[in-house]
Design an enzyme around this catalytic site. Sequence first.
Site, PDB file in Angstrom:
ATOM      1  N   THR A   1       0.814  -1.221   0.000  1.00 34.29           N
ATOM      2  CA  THR A   1       0.000   0.000   0.000  1.00 34.29           C
ATOM      3  C   THR A   1       0.842   1.263   0.000  1.00 34.29           C
ATOM      4  OG1 THR A   1      -1.807  -1.156   1.078  1.00 34.29           O
ATOM      5  CG2 THR A   1      -1.806   1.213   1.326  1.00 34.29           C
TER       6      THR A   1
ATOM      7  N   SER B   1       1.481  -7.473  -1.017  1.00 34.88           N
ATOM      8  CA  SER B   1       2.141  -8.527  -0.237  1.00 34.88           C
ATOM      9  C   SER B   1       1.412  -9.879  -0.236  1.00 34.88           C
ATOM     10  CB  SER B   1       2.468  -8.057   1.169  1.00 34.88           C
ATOM     11  OG  SER B   1       1.350  -8.026   1.995  1.00 34.88           O
TER      12      SER B   1
ATOM     13  N   THR C   1       1.450  -4.690   4.144  1.00 30.52           N
ATOM     14  CA  THR C   1       1.298  -5.068   5.557  1.00 30.52           C
ATOM     15  C   THR C   1       0.698  -6.467   5.754  1.00 30.52           C
ATOM     16  OG1 THR C   1      -0.839  -3.957   5.577  1.00 30.52           O
ATOM     17  CG2 THR C   1       1.067  -2.700   6.360  1.00 30.52           C
ATOM     18  N   ASP C   2      -0.004  -6.977   4.723  1.00 25.01           N
ATOM     19  CA  ASP C   2      -0.718  -8.252   4.928  1.00 25.01           C
ATOM     20  C   ASP C   2       0.220  -9.406   5.309  1.00 25.01           C
ATOM     21  OD1 ASP C   2      -3.015  -6.899   4.282  1.00 25.01           O
ATOM     22  OD2 ASP C   2      -3.299  -7.831   2.322  1.00 25.01           O
TER      23      ASP C   2
END
Length: 324
Positions: free
Chosen positions: A12, A55, A88-89
């Site tokens: 992101t 990710s 971030t995932d």
Amino acid sequence: MSKVVIITTGGTIAMSEDLKTKTIKPIDQDTLVQMMPYLEEYGPVEMDHFINIPSPHMTPEIMYQLTLHTNQYLSKEDISGVVITHGTDTLEETAYFLDLLITSEKPVVVTGAMRSSNELGADGPLNLINSVRVAKAPSSRGKGVLVVFNDEIHAARYVTKTHTSNIATFQSPSTGPIGTVTKKEIRFSHAPLIRDTYESVPPSAKIGLIKAAVGMDDLLINTYIDNNYQGIVIEALGQGNLPPKMVKGIKRAIDKQIPIVLVSRSFNGFVDDVYDYEGGGKQLKQLGVIFSNGLNGQKARIKLMVTYHLFKEKSEDLQKYFDR
Ligand code: ASP
């Protein structure tokens, strides 16, 4: 003067919002390049676009290439630290993978953003500046891979994504952050006691992950066995217990030399062989299930990928590695 290298991988932090449809899409990573003048206020910085993926598209193979790439920079005398930007995932998985394979004392910081580059309150720019500052701080050395987000510094081993959209998503449930970034300082309050690192070997083993739930049977365990998976991590109930119908599949896996690692689906605490009934921890331990040391399921899976060759090629007992 020594430099910090920023290795970008996408996520992101390198995306923007379509203001009409309110959807978020990858863009080229120029947004991050636009940050360079702000970053250079803190000393020399170099940016290296390694890959540009969301990710969920990350794989163990790419993580391994990223490890080799990061190590190349860390071995150079004029580089004092590395920052890696990431979606971030799966950020915690890549951060822990790097933590297990990088032996350099130099700081390696992983960061990202919950809000894309053109959204109100975008958190990427500040996370990136804070990460560069942490990577430059001599006090960040020797603490393993760090995750810097929302003014907090977390150890890769303990940190996890706890919220789908909040910028305070990264938390270390059992230990808390190990440090804070203030306007003027990088302040550490504690550091991980153990540095648990392994020889860099490409992660080739297929490792499955199962979350146990009430009344579950061994269908998923058998599916992994029948599809040639080489190891299975199970997020067990509470202190490390399973519904009795899962036990048959566990016995079958262990008979076939497929390591089973047990973690808890509770996000705080450890698994132990204390309960003595069908499916209880005592029985599972006696069957040869490996008990983990407070890692969550996705990180235990990464650790089993990284240590699997020690079991396969050197017949090592993996329990000692999961005790660390
Ligand atoms: N889905 C995005 C990713 O992980 C979310 C993010 O970057 O925060 O790439």
